[in-house]
Design an enzyme around this catalytic site. Structure first.
Site, PDB file in Angstrom:
ATOM      1  N   SER A 284       0.826  -1.206   0.000  1.00 42.31           N
ATOM      2  CA  SER A 284       0.000   0.000   0.000  1.00 42.31           C
ATOM      3  C   SER A 284       0.859   1.254   0.000  1.00 42.31           C
ATOM      4  O   SER A 284       1.874   1.333   0.685  1.00 42.31           O
ATOM      5  CB  SER A 284      -0.906   0.013   1.228  1.00 42.31           C
ATOM      6  OG  SER A 284      -1.686   1.193   1.206  1.00 42.31           O
TER       7      SER A 284
ATOM      8  N   LYS B 261      -3.503   3.815   5.750  1.00 41.53           N
ATOM      9  CA  LYS B 261      -3.485   2.366   5.988  1.00 41.53           C
ATOM     10  C   LYS B 261      -2.136   1.918   6.535  1.00 41.53           C
ATOM     11  O   LYS B 261      -2.060   1.128   7.472  1.00 41.53           O
ATOM     12  CB  LYS B 261      -3.766   1.614   4.679  1.00 41.53           C
ATOM     13  CG  LYS B 261      -5.227   1.545   4.336  1.00 41.53           C
ATOM     14  CD  LYS B 261      -5.455   0.967   2.961  1.00 41.53           C
ATOM     15  CE  LYS B 261      -4.938  -0.440   2.771  1.00 41.53           C
ATOM     16  NZ  LYS B 261      -5.407  -1.043   1.508  1.00 41.53           N
TER      17      LYS B 261
ATOM     18  N   ASP C 217      -6.622  -5.732   1.365  1.00 39.60           N
ATOM     19  CA  ASP C 217      -7.726  -5.073   0.688  1.00 39.60           C
ATOM     20  C   ASP C 217      -8.914  -5.070   1.632  1.00 39.60           C
ATOM     21  O   ASP C 217      -9.154  -6.053   2.349  1.00 39.60           O
ATOM     22  CB  ASP C 217      -8.071  -5.796  -0.616  1.00 39.60           C
ATOM     23  CG  ASP C 217      -8.699  -4.842  -1.615  1.00 39.60           C
ATOM     24  OD1 ASP C 217      -8.094  -3.800  -1.908  1.00 39.60           O
ATOM     25  OD2 ASP C 217      -9.814  -5.127  -2.101  1.00 39.60           O
TER      26      ASP C 217
ATOM     27  N   PHE D 298      -9.829   7.462   8.865  1.00 38.69           N
ATOM     28  CA  PHE D 298      -9.893   7.845   7.445  1.00 38.69           C
ATOM     29  C   PHE D 298     -11.064   7.124   6.800  1.00 38.69           C
ATOM     30  O   PHE D 298     -11.768   6.340   7.437  1.00 38.69           O
ATOM     31  CB  PHE D 298      -8.556   7.509   6.741  1.00 38.69           C
ATOM     32  CG  PHE D 298      -8.287   6.027   6.604  1.00 38.69           C
ATOM     33  CD1 PHE D 298      -7.802   5.292   7.670  1.00 38.69           C
ATOM     34  CD2 PHE D 298      -8.539   5.363   5.409  1.00 38.69           C
ATOM     35  CE1 PHE D 298      -7.561   3.926   7.554  1.00 38.69           C
ATOM     36  CE2 PHE D 298      -8.297   3.992   5.275  1.00 38.69           C
ATOM     37  CZ  PHE D 298      -7.804   3.280   6.354  1.00 38.69           C
TER      38      PHE D 298
END
Ligand code: IMP
Length: 195
Positions: free
Chosen positions: A10, A15, A69, A152
Site C-alpha cells: 500500500s 493504511k 484489501d 480515514f
C-alpha cells in the site's frame, strides 16, 4: 528469531500507519519500491485484489511482500460498496465524497436497518510462492451523520457493535482493538511469529 522484513504494497499513508501500529515488534515494514507501477485492482473480491497487490510487489521487489484489501458492506445496499469502496462516488472520489454518497443512499433508512461491516483480507507473499492469509471482520452500523476527526475513509460514519456508540473516527488507537484491519493483521502477526 529475527523480525521479518516485509515490503508493504500500500502507498496509502493512512493504511500503512495503522498496519505499522498493529504489526509493531512483529514485522518491519519496508516502503514499496519507487517507480513501481500501480497495480490494477480488477479482482472479483477482496482476496483476489489483495493477492494481485502482494504478488506484484513481491515480484517487483524480489522480497516478501504484504498487501491488504478492505471493503465496507452495507446490508440495505445489498453489500455495496464492497470491493468498490475506494471509488463508490466515482473513480477519483475523496473520502468525503464517498461518505456523502453512503449517507445519501441511506437517507430515510431507520437505525435498525443500517447494519454494515468492514472486511479486510491481508496476505503475505514470499518469492517462492508461499503465502500467509488472514481475514478480519467488524460488525457495526452506519450513523445518521459523520462524527469524529480521526481515522480515514468511512470511519466518521461507522459505529462498531463492540464499542460504546462512538464512530471509528472518534477513537484513537482503540479502533485497532475492534477493527477489521486490527484483527486481520494481528492474526497475520501470529502466523509470522510461528512461521
Ligand atoms: P482499500 O482497497 O483497502 O484501499 O480500501 C478501499 C476503501 O475502503 C478506502 O479507500 C477507504 O475509503 C475505505 N477503507 C478502507 N479501510 C478503512 C478503514 O479502516 N476505515 C474506513 N474506511 C476504510
Amino acid at each position: 528469531m529475527p523480525i521479518p522484513e516485509l515490503v508493504i504494497a500500500s502507498a496509502n499513508p493512512d493504511k500503512v500507519a495503522e498496519i505499522a501500529v498493529v504489526l509493531e515488534n512483529l514485522a518491519v515494514l519496508i516502503p514499496r519500491p519507487e517507480g513501481m507501477p500501480d497495480v490494477v485492482e480488477d479482482g472479483n473480491n477482496l482476496e483476489d485484489n489483495a493477492r494481485l497487490k502482494a504478488v506484484a510487489v513481491c515480484e517487483f521487489a524480489g522480497r516478501p511482500a504484504v498487501a491488504d484489501d478492505t471493503g465496507l458492506e452495507i446490508d440495505v445496499l445489498n453489500g455495496a460498496p464492497g470491493v468498490y469502496s475506494a471509488r463508490f462516488a466515482g473513480n477519483d472520489a475523496t473520502y468525503q465524497q464517498n461518505v456523502e454518497k453512503v449517507l445519501a443512499e441511506l437517507e430515510g433508512v431507520q437505525m435498525g436497518q443500517r447494519t454494515a461491516r468492514f472486511k479486510t483480507v491481508a496476505i503475505v507473499r514470499y518469492p517462492d510462492g508461499k503465502e500467509l492469509i488472514a481475514n478480519g471482520i467488524v460488525e457495526g452500523h452506519i450513523s445518521q451523520s459523520p462524527s469524529g476527526e480521526g481515522g480515514f475513509g468511512y470511519d466518521p460514519i461507522f459505529v462498531p457493535v463492540e464499542g460504546d456508540g462512538a464512530t471509528f473516527a472518534q477513537m484513537g488507537h482503540e479502533k485497532h482493538k475492534f477493527s477489521h484491519r486490527g484483527r486481520a493483521f494481528r492474526s497475520l502477526g501470529h502466523m509470522l511469529s510461528s512461521t
